[in-house]
Design a protein around this motif. Structure first.
Motif, PDB file in Angstrom:
ATOM      1  N   ARG A 160       0.828  -1.201   0.000  1.00  0.00           N
ATOM      2  CA  ARG A 160       0.000   0.000   0.000  1.00  0.00           C
ATOM      3  C   ARG A 160       0.869   1.260   0.000  1.00  0.00           C
ATOM      4  NH1 ARG A 160      -4.077  -2.327   4.620  1.00  0.00           N
ATOM      5  NH2 ARG A 160      -5.338  -3.670   3.248  1.00  0.00           N
ATOM      6  N   PRO A 161       0.351   2.345  -0.584  1.00  0.00           N
ATOM      7  CA  PRO A 161       1.127   3.601  -0.625  1.00  0.00           C
ATOM      8  C   PRO A 161       1.524   4.109   0.756  1.00  0.00           C
ATOM      9  CG  PRO A 161      -0.774   3.708  -2.105  1.00  0.00           C
ATOM     10  CD  PRO A 161      -0.927   2.456  -1.292  1.00  0.00           C
ATOM     11  N   SER A 162       0.721   3.803   1.769  1.00  0.00           N
ATOM     12  CA  SER A 162       0.991   4.298   3.116  1.00  0.00           C
ATOM     13  C   SER A 162       1.977   3.433   3.894  1.00  0.00           C
ATOM     14  CB  SER A 162      -0.313   4.377   3.910  1.00  0.00           C
ATOM     15  OG  SER A 162      -0.932   3.091   3.977  1.00  0.00           O
ATOM     16  N   ALA A 163       2.432   2.336   3.306  1.00  0.00           N
ATOM     17  CA  ALA A 163       3.334   1.421   4.007  1.00  0.00           C
ATOM     18  C   ALA A 163       4.680   2.076   4.260  1.00  0.00           C
ATOM     19  CB  ALA A 163       3.511   0.143   3.200  1.00  0.00           C
ATOM     20  N   GLU A 164       5.328   1.662   5.347  1.00  0.00           N
ATOM     21  CA  GLU A 164       6.669   2.161   5.656  1.00  0.00           C
ATOM     22  C   GLU A 164       7.638   1.752   4.549  1.00  0.00           C
ATOM     23  OE1 GLU A 164       7.754   4.075   8.158  1.00  0.00           O
ATOM     24  OE2 GLU A 164       5.665   4.312   8.781  1.00  0.00           O
ATOM     25  N   PRO A 165       8.632   2.596   4.246  1.00  0.00           N
ATOM     26  CA  PRO A 165       9.607   2.258   3.210  1.00  0.00           C
ATOM     27  C   PRO A 165      10.258   0.910   3.479  1.00  0.00           C
ATOM     28  CG  PRO A 165       9.853   4.533   3.900  1.00  0.00           C
ATOM     29  CD  PRO A 165       8.881   3.909   4.861  1.00  0.00           C
ATOM     30  N   ASP A 166      10.443   0.148   2.433  1.00  0.00           N
ATOM     31  CA  ASP A 166      11.015  -1.191   2.542  1.00  0.00           C
ATOM     32  C   ASP A 166      12.119  -1.311   1.508  1.00  0.00           C
ATOM     33  OD1 ASP A 166      11.354  -3.833   3.268  1.00  0.00           O
ATOM     34  OD2 ASP A 166       9.208  -4.248   3.323  1.00  0.00           O
ATOM     35  N   GLU A 167      12.741  -2.481   1.428  1.00  0.00           N
ATOM     36  CA  GLU A 167      13.730  -2.674   0.379  1.00  0.00           C
ATOM     37  C   GLU A 167      13.049  -2.502  -0.976  1.00  0.00           C
ATOM     38  OE1 GLU A 167      15.284  -6.615   0.601  1.00  0.00           O
ATOM     39  OE2 GLU A 167      13.334  -7.562   0.479  1.00  0.00           O
ATOM     40  N   PRO A 168      13.729  -1.942  -1.960  1.00  0.00           N
ATOM     41  CA  PRO A 168      13.080  -1.657  -3.239  1.00  0.00           C
ATOM     42  C   PRO A 168      12.671  -2.933  -3.972  1.00  0.00           C
ATOM     43  CG  PRO A 168      15.452  -1.316  -3.383  1.00  0.00           C
ATOM     44  CD  PRO A 168      15.139  -1.541  -1.938  1.00  0.00           C
ATOM     45  N   LEU A 169      11.660  -2.778  -4.830  1.00  0.00           N
ATOM     46  CA  LEU A 169      11.235  -3.853  -5.708  1.00  0.00           C
ATOM     47  C   LEU A 169      11.864  -3.651  -7.073  1.00  0.00           C
ATOM     48  CD1 LEU A 169       7.395  -3.853  -4.938  1.00  0.00           C
ATOM     49  CD2 LEU A 169       9.056  -5.528  -4.121  1.00  0.00           C
ATOM     50  N   SER A 170      12.057  -4.737  -7.811  1.00  0.00           N
ATOM     51  CA  SER A 170      12.486  -4.606  -9.193  1.00  0.00           C
ATOM     52  C   SER A 170      11.372  -3.949  -9.988  1.00  0.00           C
ATOM     53  CB  SER A 170      12.829  -5.974  -9.781  1.00  0.00           C
ATOM     54  OG  SER A 170      11.698  -6.832  -9.763  1.00  0.00           O
ATOM     55  N   LEU A 171      11.658  -3.570 -11.211  1.00  0.00           N
ATOM     56  CA  LEU A 171      10.703  -2.849 -12.044  1.00  0.00           C
ATOM     57  C   LEU A 171       9.361  -3.555 -12.079  1.00  0.00           C
ATOM     58  CD1 LEU A 171      10.223  -0.510 -14.019  1.00  0.00           C
ATOM     59  CD2 LEU A 171      10.976  -2.038 -15.859  1.00  0.00           C
ATOM     60  N   LEU A 172       8.320  -2.805 -11.736  1.00  0.00           N
ATOM     61  CA  LEU A 172       6.969  -3.356 -11.708  1.00  0.00           C
ATOM     62  C   LEU A 172       6.143  -2.618 -12.749  1.00  0.00           C
ATOM     63  CD1 LEU A 172       5.063  -5.342 -10.320  1.00  0.00           C
ATOM     64  CD2 LEU A 172       4.522  -3.563  -8.667  1.00  0.00           C
ATOM     65  N   TYR A 173       5.674  -3.338 -13.747  1.00  0.00           N
ATOM     66  CA  TYR A 173       4.905  -2.735 -14.823  1.00  0.00           C
ATOM     67  C   TYR A 173       3.674  -3.588 -15.078  1.00  0.00           C
ATOM     68  CZ  TYR A 173       7.595  -6.380 -17.105  1.00  0.00           C
ATOM     69  OH  TYR A 173       8.183  -7.586 -17.406  1.00  0.00           O
ATOM     70  N   LYS A 174       2.690  -2.992 -15.723  1.00  0.00           N
ATOM     71  CA  LYS A 174       1.457  -3.720 -16.022  1.00  0.00           C
ATOM     72  C   LYS A 174       1.679  -4.629 -17.224  1.00  0.00           C
ATOM     73  CE  LYS A 174      -1.583  -0.085 -14.274  1.00  0.00           C
ATOM     74  NZ  LYS A 174      -2.703   0.837 -14.585  1.00  0.00           N
ATOM     75  N   THR A 175       1.097  -5.817 -17.168  1.00  0.00           N
ATOM     76  CA  THR A 175       1.149  -6.724 -18.299  1.00  0.00           C
ATOM     77  C   THR A 175      -0.264  -7.146 -18.644  1.00  0.00           C
ATOM     78  OG1 THR A 175       1.393  -8.626 -16.826  1.00  0.00           O
ATOM     79  CG2 THR A 175       3.417  -7.645 -17.677  1.00  0.00           C
ATOM     80  N   GLY A 176      -0.469  -7.519 -19.900  1.00  0.00           N
ATOM     81  CA  GLY A 176      -1.781  -8.012 -20.299  1.00  0.00           C
ATOM     82  C   GLY A 176      -2.042  -9.386 -19.714  1.00  0.00           C
ATOM     83  N   THR A 177      -3.293  -9.674 -19.459  1.00  0.00           N
ATOM     84  CA  THR A 177      -3.627 -11.000 -18.937  1.00  0.00           C
ATOM     85  C   THR A 177      -3.567 -12.025 -20.045  1.00  0.00           C
ATOM     86  OG1 THR A 177      -5.966 -10.518 -19.299  1.00  0.00           O
ATOM     87  CG2 THR A 177      -5.085 -10.086 -17.099  1.00  0.00           C
ATOM     88  N   LEU A 178      -3.316 -13.253 -19.680  1.00  0.00           N
ATOM     89  CA  LEU A 178      -3.190 -14.334 -20.653  1.00  0.00           C
ATOM     90  C   LEU A 178      -4.547 -14.991 -20.856  1.00  0.00           C
ATOM     91  CD1 LEU A 178      -1.344 -16.064 -22.415  1.00  0.00           C
ATOM     92  CD2 LEU A 178      -0.941 -17.510 -20.435  1.00  0.00           C
ATOM     93  N   ALA A 179      -5.057 -14.899 -22.035  1.00  0.00           N
ATOM     94  CA  ALA A 179      -6.372 -15.456 -22.324  1.00  0.00           C
ATOM     95  C   ALA A 179      -6.330 -16.972 -22.346  1.00  0.00           C
ATOM     96  CB  ALA A 179      -6.877 -14.936 -23.682  1.00  0.00           C
ATOM     97  N   ASN A 180      -7.409 -17.594 -21.911  1.00  0.00           N
ATOM     98  CA  ASN A 180      -7.580 -19.046 -22.007  1.00  0.00           C
ATOM     99  C   ASN A 180      -6.521 -19.820 -21.236  1.00  0.00           C
ATOM    100  OD1 ASN A 180      -9.768 -18.603 -23.737  1.00  0.00           O
ATOM    101  ND2 ASN A 180      -8.426 -18.538 -25.520  1.00  0.00           N
ATOM    102  N   ALA A 181      -5.970 -19.226 -20.189  1.00  0.00           N
ATOM    103  CA  ALA A 181      -4.925 -19.920 -19.420  1.00  0.00           C
ATOM    104  C   ALA A 181      -5.542 -20.632 -18.232  1.00  0.00           C
ATOM    105  CB  ALA A 181      -3.891 -18.929 -18.946  1.00  0.00           C
TER     106      ALA A 181
END
Length: 212
Positions: free
Chosen positions: A191-212
């Motif tokens: 959550r945006p209000s969470a205390e700072p933590d170790e960084p995450l690797s690049l987080l980007y949106k991906t399309g969902t996989l149809a029929n999976a």
């Protein structure tokens, strides 16, 4: 940092104390901690799902990488030729050249599956070609991409309930298990209000996989 699971292969370039390194990374099947050396800069190109280098099959790079030798401050050696180091401005042209030179390829079957098209092959053939092209079964790709989408929504301020409803998780424990496995965080820590933590690797949106 926490390296988030990803279904896509990547080309990663990093420089530390004047030394340039280049590596091809495969999909990561779960979140894991990764060292970040001091005074190091990184640049990466994330390839589309189903894209691979025939001489470095993605199926053999899951949770691993191959470092490309002989990198210099200007170029590196890949599949019989020297390649100028790509930049943000030249990345697209660099990828187009990889394709035109046969260094980078993509199985059209994966694109069909992503588009919701039913390929005219048997289910067994579909599964085999999908794993060969991506390194992962369709179900694993769907679960990884869904967890990444959930993390993005939570970081944008969405509630766990909304994420569960929007992305089709069964319940909150199901969401929690998925986040911990693929993102390395629970909903509270994203959550945006969470205390700072170790960084995450690049987080980007991906399309969902149809029929999976």
């Amino acid at each position: 940092m926490m390296s988030i699971a990803t279904s896509r292969p990547e080309l990663v370039i990093w420089q530390q104390h004047g030394q340039v390194n280049v590596a091809v990374r495969g999909p990561e099947s779960r979140a894991s901690r990764a060292p970040v050396p001091a005074d190091t800069t990184f640049f990466g190109i994330v390839f589309a799902l189903g894209t691979s280098m025939p001489h470095l099959p993605t199926s053999g790079l899951v949770d691993s990488s191959v470092e490309i030798p002989d990198a210099t401050s200007a170029s590196f050696w890949l599949k019989g030729g020297w390649w100028s180091l790509p930049t943000y401005d030249s990345a697209e042209a660099f990828v187009e050249r990889l394709v035109s030179q046969g260094v980078l390829d993509a199985d059209p079957l994966v694109a069909d599956v992503l588009a919701g098209v039913s390929p005219k092959v048997s289910e067994r053939t579909l599964q085999r070609r999908f794993v060969t092209a991506t390194g992962l079964p369709r179900g694993d790709v769907r679960r990884i991409d869904r967890a990444r989408q959930a993390a993005v929504l939570l970081q944008e301020g969405g509630s766990a309930h909304d994420v569960i409803d929007r992305l089709g998780y069964f319940d909150q424990p199901h969401l929690a298990r998925s986040l911990l496995r693929y993102v390395g965080r629970n909903a509270t820590r994203l959550r945006p209000s969470a205390e700072p933590d170790e960084p995450l690797s690049l987080l980007y949106k991906t399309g969902t996989l149809a029929n999976a």
